[in-house]
Design an enzyme around this catalytic site. Structure first.
Site, mmCIF file in Angstrom:
data_model
loop_
_atom_site.group_PDB
_atom_site.id
_atom_site.type_symbol
_atom_site.label_atom_id
_atom_site.label_comp_id
_atom_site.label_asym_id
_atom_site.label_seq_id
_atom_site.Cartn_x
_atom_site.Cartn_y
_atom_site.Cartn_z
ATOM 1 N N GLU A 44 -0.595 5.665 17.347
ATOM 2 C CA GLU A 44 -0.447 6.874 18.173
ATOM 3 C C GLU A 44 0.989 6.489 18.632
ATOM 4 O OE1 GLU A 44 -2.069 6.041 21.255
ATOM 5 O OE2 GLU A 44 -2.165 7.514 23.166
ATOM 6 N N LYS A 118 -2.320 15.261 22.410
ATOM 7 C CA LYS A 118 -3.798 14.422 22.720
ATOM 8 C C LYS A 118 -4.562 15.172 24.004
ATOM 9 C CE LYS A 118 -4.326 9.498 24.577
ATOM 10 N NZ LYS A 118 -3.767 8.343 24.559
ATOM 11 N N TYR A 124 -4.529 4.633 33.726
ATOM 12 C CA TYR A 124 -5.830 4.032 35.161
ATOM 13 C C TYR A 124 -4.810 2.756 34.236
ATOM 14 C CZ TYR A 124 -8.965 4.077 30.918
ATOM 15 O OH TYR A 124 -8.623 4.233 29.643
ATOM 16 N N CYS A 154 -6.383 7.722 20.310
ATOM 17 C CA CYS A 154 -7.129 6.614 20.984
ATOM 18 C C CYS A 154 -7.708 7.714 22.223
ATOM 19 C CB CYS A 154 -5.114 6.441 22.228
ATOM 20 S SG CYS A 154 -5.401 5.025 22.346
ATOM 21 N N SER A 296 9.544 -29.663 32.665
ATOM 22 C CA SER A 296 9.912 -30.365 33.959
ATOM 23 C C SER A 296 8.903 -31.301 33.599
ATOM 24 C CB SER A 296 8.812 -29.642 34.647
ATOM 25 O OG SER A 296 7.545 -29.748 34.604
ATOM 26 N N GLY A 298 5.451 -31.053 33.181
ATOM 27 C CA GLY A 298 4.381 -30.352 33.046
ATOM 28 C C GLY A 298 3.891 -29.318 31.896
ATOM 29 N N ASN A 371 12.476 -25.319 48.297
ATOM 30 C CA ASN A 371 12.405 -24.117 47.632
ATOM 31 C C ASN A 371 14.116 -24.746 46.714
ATOM 32 O OD1 ASN A 371 10.481 -22.641 48.027
ATOM 33 N ND2 ASN A 371 11.360 -21.695 49.746
ATOM 34 N N GLU A 400 -0.559 -19.543 39.787
ATOM 35 C CA GLU A 400 0.827 -19.826 40.392
ATOM 36 C C GLU A 400 0.918 -18.980 41.282
ATOM 37 O OE1 GLU A 400 2.572 -22.817 38.891
ATOM 38 O OE2 GLU A 400 4.446 -21.439 38.292
#
Lengths: 565, 565
Positions: A44, A118, A124, A154, A296, A298, A371, A400
């Site tokens: 497409e 198409k 959506y 599609c 970090s 982590g 912060n 997170e």
């Protein structure tokens, strides 16, 4: 008996790059002809790239795309490929309304031969097509050397009725669909089930050609295929790589002969590869050759660094350790180990002197002081980005980000966030998978999507461990105050992620969540966190719209856009 | 002869705040009844707030809205207002598809009496309604005490055909439209022209009730009105304030008797007020009582500070001067003068020590060193925001945002950007207008939208100068290196803004811009800058979508959302 060879050209285009996309079409058309194909089908909106969002509204772009389609037809003929039927997607214009159309054209004999627009325009989820395009209202059946080829784009096969229903009534030998279907976990099966249903409906094999590659925050996984009327898989292209699949249609046979069926990756490898391809293509299409990120110690930054190394090689990854007075020695060691494992550049930039300089003026306490640490790190990461021309990658995960458990302009800085759609528990799973793959011999850059060379196993990882075990095992902490743990502020991730999956990914409401068996306190906590974090996920300031056309809500252009007038 | 008094309740709702919106409806319904109205009409989606974006997709929200509409009907009757016809907008559900509908209901005799669902669902510019709602397919004519009242919702009158055409065929005594029509410069005339056409089409007066107030980055200007079949304006409510307008319909009269026509503000006052209202409502609806911002001495931060002071009072504005080694003495004085003029808090936070601390580790040069200064300022502004609970306001204007002439995570930080849709030349014009108004006696907070007290002229400004003349007159500079001027990097603003207005606000393509008379070099420069700055205007990192539903492209919730289950 009539035989016709179809080539399924699963290629990676770039939005707006008419020249580059046309060159790629030429290359794959030659390859298809060389393999004896009579028809080669591309995804497409091949020529324009997809999704082009409001770029479609620019008339100069539509004119340039039209000119390029004609150039391509001429060039194909000049190249001796005039006999080949080249099916490509592009943008057209509905001259009555002057609105764009999502169009399929056939290049043949030096001309832009036939068009189909198409019909169903998805609007959506990630799709905004009804907003942009005028809908087509015709069904098209091509006659290619006596073979009746129905075409669809599609969404046309995702909804009942419309052109496919008309094609079913008219009767065809094969239904060819060209697609720009973005990757989602588990979508392979959904597509195949749907396509089988449509093949039965039109009583003919269905050819499904999908785009591959990353475009902004979408990844297209390819996985093109052909399915017979009885649901038999006749061909399947590999996921995540460019590929030319071959399907030989025999119109006299009741059932077609199966060809090559690519194996499916395991679910962890599939998601990991999708994330790496998204990053790799975002970098290539926006001309970045390296990345920088904070390491970090982590798990999040470790996984992102591993993905970046797999995408562009460890030597193009710049890891920055930015320890504070609250960073544990273990974290610093884990960060250094990770960088060594993947062969990344590694710098240490302590933030304590900078923190103290700010504090001597500001005397912050509590969350403001936490912060501040994250934002000092953000400034350093962006300084590397600006001074070395690197893409700053953000390391936040979906758990997170969903809960707002991050510092805006701090750890959230960056141009691309490879794991922003992975829940924390999935981050651990993928890290474990990557280590298993490393132990089994997959070095840095050894994924199938990189290089495509036979037997390229990548750069070996020392001891077969890519991500330090400690980063996987230790309890998650932002390390912004002494002894801090994520679980001080959030439900345990195993619980949190199940609620988030239900609330976000399966769109369960509060009553559904309670029926799912989650306790009321957890449900209310998570819903409140998620709903309130909306502004943080956007980051850019809202502001009043006072003119007829403004940015943001009005003007929606792709970030990755190579169109230059 | 039948007479019916309509009250036009132009109110300011908050998305998701069902309780607050219902209370406000009660209050205005009482007021309308007290003034002898038989019908009181409220704006589009009054009860839910507008636009509610994907909040409409949450079934629990739709159920809560339905319960609240029933509560309201009961409460109105209990209050002795059962005879009054109360027309409100809300969200409904299409039970066949389980999708939401944009609905008008009439509360009467203690029940939710009649429903009409919006037919035309706009899906362009700021509107995403086709994405969210199922379209209504019926036209509705209410019989209110023998008067035939046709109803329509907003877009229904902007498109030909549909329910208005059916109403025209059936014949009505009046057409009542409820609207959530966002503010745009010059839109007042467009609306009146359109409404006049529809009044002629249905051969009856048209009542246009519009929402007022800020919601995220939209401002609704009110300006409700009634227009007769011949285009005569019969009533007009003031812009930017809540208001109850009155219109007496006489069904036996060929032409209606005009009532009160509010004056229109001058164009500069109109835009300035729209910006102030947007900020004021964003703060109120998100529970912020004060703002903080960097005051550079330049025109942008001066105008934003003045707007903030007009919105919430100078004592709730925290101005921070953050001079560097490149800041001129004039700039520092201008910032201090501005703060004094508006009665703001004023702190000085020199950034040189912080800059030196970073540079001792990073040794940055060129643009990276310039960005560092802006990002240190960003960290300081956010520190004020976090530690004092203030809304950080960004001071960027549309010209610099359009061209990417700002530092991401630097001067672009903030939760709201009052002048992000104002071109630089407009910023100067509004500053001059505000000074003229101050000279004529309009003190800080003296705009009509604040307080609504008769004769409230606000806090007097010393010498009648609100924005230092120097900030208006001096050549714009980011002051990030010695002698820097904006014109080093951008075309002169007078030229730049004309190109930007044509390219962005009037959607002219390259060929159009050349035909407009702009030279090719300027056109190409500006188009390149604007197209490339897209990522900076978004700020949040892109990332690959790997699950069926994710944030951003999938999930689009309003930031301002008071719905709490």
């Amino acid at each position: 008996m009539t035989q016709l060879r179809f080539a399924l050209a699963q290629i990676d285009t770039c939005v707006g790059d008419l020249d580059g996309n046309a060159e790629r079409i030429m290359r794959y058309a030659r390859l298809a002809a060389h393999q004896g194909a009579g028809v080669v089908a591309f995804p497409e909106m091949t020529l324009t790239g997809y999704p082009i969002e409001d770029l479609a509204l620019r008339a100069t772009f539509r004119r340039a795309a039209w000119d390029k389609a004609n150039w391509l037809a001429t060039e194909l003929e000049a190249d001796g490929l005039g006999d080949l039927y080249v099916v490509v997607g592009t943008v057209g214009t509905d001259h009555a309304s002057d609105r764009p159309r999502n169009r399929l054209v056939v290049l043949h004999d030096g001309t832009v031969w036939a068009g189909y627009d198409k019909h169903f325009l998805p609007n959506y989820g990630v799709f905004d097509e009804f907003r942009i395009f005028a809908a087509g209202d015709k069904a098209t059946v091509l006659d290619i050397d006596g073979v009746r080829v129905g075409v669809a784009i599609c969404e046309d096969i995702w909804q009942d009725g419309g052109p496919v229903a008309r094609i079913a009534r008219e009767g065809v030998d094969v239904l060819l669909t060209i697609n720009g279907s973005p990757y989602e976990e588990g979508k392979t099966h959904t597509r195949l089930d749907l396509a089988s249903r449509r093949a039965a409906e039109v009583n003919a094999p269905l050819i499904y050609v999908n785009q591959v590659g990353g475009q902004d925050d979408l990844v297209f996984d390819g996985g093109s295929f052909v399915v017979d009327t009885d649901g038999t898989l006749l061909e399947r292209s590999p996921m995540f790589v460019e590929h030319l699949g071959i399907f030989d249609l025999d119109t006299s046979a009741a059932h077609q002969t199966p060809g090559v069926i690519a194996a499916q990756p395991d679910p962890d490898e599939e998601v990991y590869t999708a994330c790496v391809l998204g990053l790799k293509d975002y970098m290539a299409k926006n001309r970045f050759s390296g990345v920088c990120l904070g390491l970090s110690g982590g798990i999040d930054s470790a996984l992102v660094a591993a993905m970046a190394a797999d995408a562009v090689g460890g030597s193009n990854v710049h890891g920055i350790s930015m320890p504070s007075m609250y960073s544990s020695d273990g974290s610093k060691d884990d960060a250094a180990d990770l960088a060594a494992n993947i062969g990344a550049h590694y710098d240490v930039q302590p933030i304590e002197p900078l923190f103290n300089a700010f504090q001597s003026q500001l005397s912050l306490e509590g969350v403001a002081a936490e912060n501040l640490q994250a934002r000092i790190r953000g400034v350093i990461v962006m300084a590397y980005s600006n001074s070395k021309g690197l893409l700053a990658v953000a390391t936040g995960n979906k758990s997170e980000l969903a809960c707002g458990y991050s510092t805006i302009y701090g750890d959230a800085v960056g141009g691309y966030a490879p794991i922003k759609d992975l829940l924390k528990t999935r981050v651990w799973e993928l890290a474990r998978w990557r280590n298993r793959a490393a132990a089994a011999g997959m070095g840095v850059g050894g994924l199938s999507i990189v290089g495509n060379e036979e037997g390229n196993a990548g750069v070996p990882v020392p001891d077969g461990v890519m991500i330090p075990i400690n980063s996987i095992l230790k309890p998650p902490s932002a390390e912004l105050r002494p002894g801090q743990k994520d679980s001080d502020s959030l439900p345990e991730y195993e619980l949190l992620d199940r609620v988030l999956a239900a609330y976000i990914e399966h769109a369960h409401g509060r009553a559904d969540l309670l029926a799912d068996g989650f306790d009321v306190h957890t449900v209310d906590t998570v819903m409140r966190l998620v709903d309130r974090a909306e502004w943080k996920r956007r980051q850019y300031p809202l502001g009043p719209k006072v003119t007829a056309l403004a940015f943001g809500r009005d003007r929606r252009l792709p970030v990755t856009n190579a169109f230059r007038e």
